[in-house]
Motif scaffolding. Structure first.
Motif, mmCIF file in Angstrom:
data_model
loop_
_atom_site.group_PDB
_atom_site.id
_atom_site.type_symbol
_atom_site.label_atom_id
_atom_site.label_comp_id
_atom_site.label_asym_id
_atom_site.label_seq_id
_atom_site.Cartn_x
_atom_site.Cartn_y
_atom_site.Cartn_z
ATOM 1 N N GLU A 1 0.809 -1.224 0.000
ATOM 2 C CA GLU A 1 0.000 0.000 0.000
ATOM 3 C C GLU A 1 0.838 1.268 0.000
ATOM 4 O O GLU A 1 0.287 2.378 -0.068
ATOM 5 C CB GLU A 1 -0.959 0.003 1.199
ATOM 6 N N TYR A 2 2.171 1.144 0.045
ATOM 7 C CA TYR A 2 3.064 2.303 0.011
ATOM 8 C C TYR A 2 3.771 2.459 -1.333
ATOM 9 O O TYR A 2 4.696 3.265 -1.444
ATOM 10 C CB TYR A 2 4.099 2.202 1.132
ATOM 11 N N ASN B 1 -0.748 5.774 -3.190
ATOM 12 C CA ASN B 1 0.047 4.890 -2.340
ATOM 13 C C ASN B 1 1.412 5.489 -2.019
ATOM 14 O O ASN B 1 1.897 5.397 -0.886
ATOM 15 C CB ASN B 1 0.237 3.532 -3.019
ATOM 16 N N ARG B 2 2.038 6.126 -2.999
ATOM 17 C CA ARG B 2 3.362 6.695 -2.772
ATOM 18 C C ARG B 2 3.318 7.910 -1.846
ATOM 19 O O ARG B 2 4.322 8.261 -1.228
ATOM 20 C CB ARG B 2 4.026 7.043 -4.108
ATOM 21 N N ARG C 1 1.258 7.939 0.740
ATOM 22 C CA ARG C 1 0.672 7.446 1.993
ATOM 23 C C ARG C 1 1.597 7.670 3.197
ATOM 24 O O ARG C 1 1.158 8.106 4.263
ATOM 25 C CB ARG C 1 0.321 5.967 1.861
#
Length: 365
Positions: free
Chosen positions: A202-203, A209-210, A212
């Protein structure tokens, strides 16, 4: 021509009497051992307290967050106490000062972090990047960075907590607020920029996502000390320290919109400032202005006239002047009066003592 720089501006609970920012600049003068801010640094910042806002040099949030020798930290009681010298000195002169909270991620060497392997969003080495280590002399020794290991979810949670605690430590040290260093190729930038992040959880992947990790760090600090004391620095178009994004306008406009949701007090954008560097696209500046409602700061290649024009055009609220503040402690007055600017000695930027730090004079006719 520069009147726009000398109108008041509100920054959270502060009313600043000019729109000139002293941006964070690493000077590597922290006391050893312990990487503690000291009386010399306090004198340096107090000399420059006429800036509307001072953002102190990048300050690591943990031992693992250190990229270069002799930079200050803010994770031990001794470091907090050392910074009180600076905040007291700046406040005594009526200044406002924020701490810049810093984790370098992969932009370091094991010699600077107790022999450990650096951490990053991904196990991608920054190419053609060197950092300096303490080689036992007053001259830093430059070495290549090494390949980092990709952070686990537990690592991410731990670093978010370190940022939260560092924000609390900064307030304890007397800072008026903090600036999160999410620029110039350091840890948070390593999550944001697509070419430095190959994560599949999710990162990584999508822009959302980037962003987050940035969002979660900001949320933790806002919860700890209040949104009116949290600023963020981004560098959308720079390739410093090897981070590059495939679509910076899209990524960083989305970042501005996300940060607006957190109601942070300011957004500080570092423009590319090397010789022959391209200007930041006007379309991007307009998009950021529409996406973000708080105080907007730009820094990079500004002279007084360009700074005033940018503020008058509504694209920025404050402007940072980096290198000019090194040799001109009275920079706001020099700009206001049209006095000439002194030049700094590049050989004394990093490391050493008072020479090249506190021995620059105010202008006298």
């Amino acid at each position: 021509m520069t009147n726009a720089l000398f109108t008041a501006v509100n920054l959270g609970q502060h009313t600043l009497n000019n729109r000139i920012v002293m941006p964070p600049m690493t000077r590597s003068r922290a006391s050893q051992p312990g990487n503690e801010a000291n009386e010399l640094m306090a004198e340096y910042y107090a000399q420059r307290a006429s800036a509307g806002l001072i953002v102190a040099e990048g300050t690591q949030i943990s031992a693992m967050g250190q990229g270069y020798a002799w930079t200050p930290g803010i994770y031990t009681q001794q470091q907090i106490d050392g910074w009180k010298l600076t905040t007291d000195a700046v406040h005594a002169k009526g200044g406002v000062i924020f701490a810049q909270l810093w984790h370098v991620g992969r932009v370091t060497h094991p010699d600077n972090i107790g022999g450990q392997q650096p951490i990053s969003s991904s196990a991608i080495k920054a190419e053609n990047v060197k950092v300096f280590i303490d080689n036992g002399t007053d001259e830093p020794g430059f070495v290549d960075v090494v390949e980092p290991r990709a952070m686990t979810k537990a690592d991410i949670d731990m670093v978010i907590e370190q940022y939260r605690q560092a924000a609390l430590n900064a307030v304890e040290a007397g800072f008026d607020g903090i600036e999160l260093h999410a620029a110039n190729g350091y840890l948070i930038n390593q999550f944001i920029d697509s070419e430095a992040n190959d994560r599949t959880d999710e990162y990584g992947g999508s822009v959302e996502n980037r962003l987050r990790f940035l969002s979660e760090v900001v949320a933790a600090m806002v919860d700890a000390i209040g949104a009116e004391r949290v600023g963020v620095r981004l560098a959308p178009f720079t390739s410093l320290n090897g981070t590059v994004d495939a679509n910076p306008e899209e990524t960083y406009t989305a970042a501005a919109a996300m940060l607006n949701q957190h109601s942070i007090v300011y957004l500080h954008i570092a423009e590319v400032d090397w010789d022959d560097a391209p200007d930041t696209p006007a379309s991007f500046k307009q998009a950021v202005r529409q996406a973000y409602d708080g105080v907007l700061i730009y820094a990079g290649k500004y002279d007084a006239e360009k700074a005033a024009q940018t503020i008058e055009a509504g694209l920025a609220d404050m402007i940072g002047f980096g290198r000019p503040f090194v040799a001109n402690p009275d920079l706001p007055n020099r700009i206001k009066q049209g006095y000439p600017l002194a030049s700094h000695d590049p050989a004394t930027l990093f490391g050493g003592a008072a020479k090249g730090l506190t021995d620059y004079c105010e202008y006298t006719q």
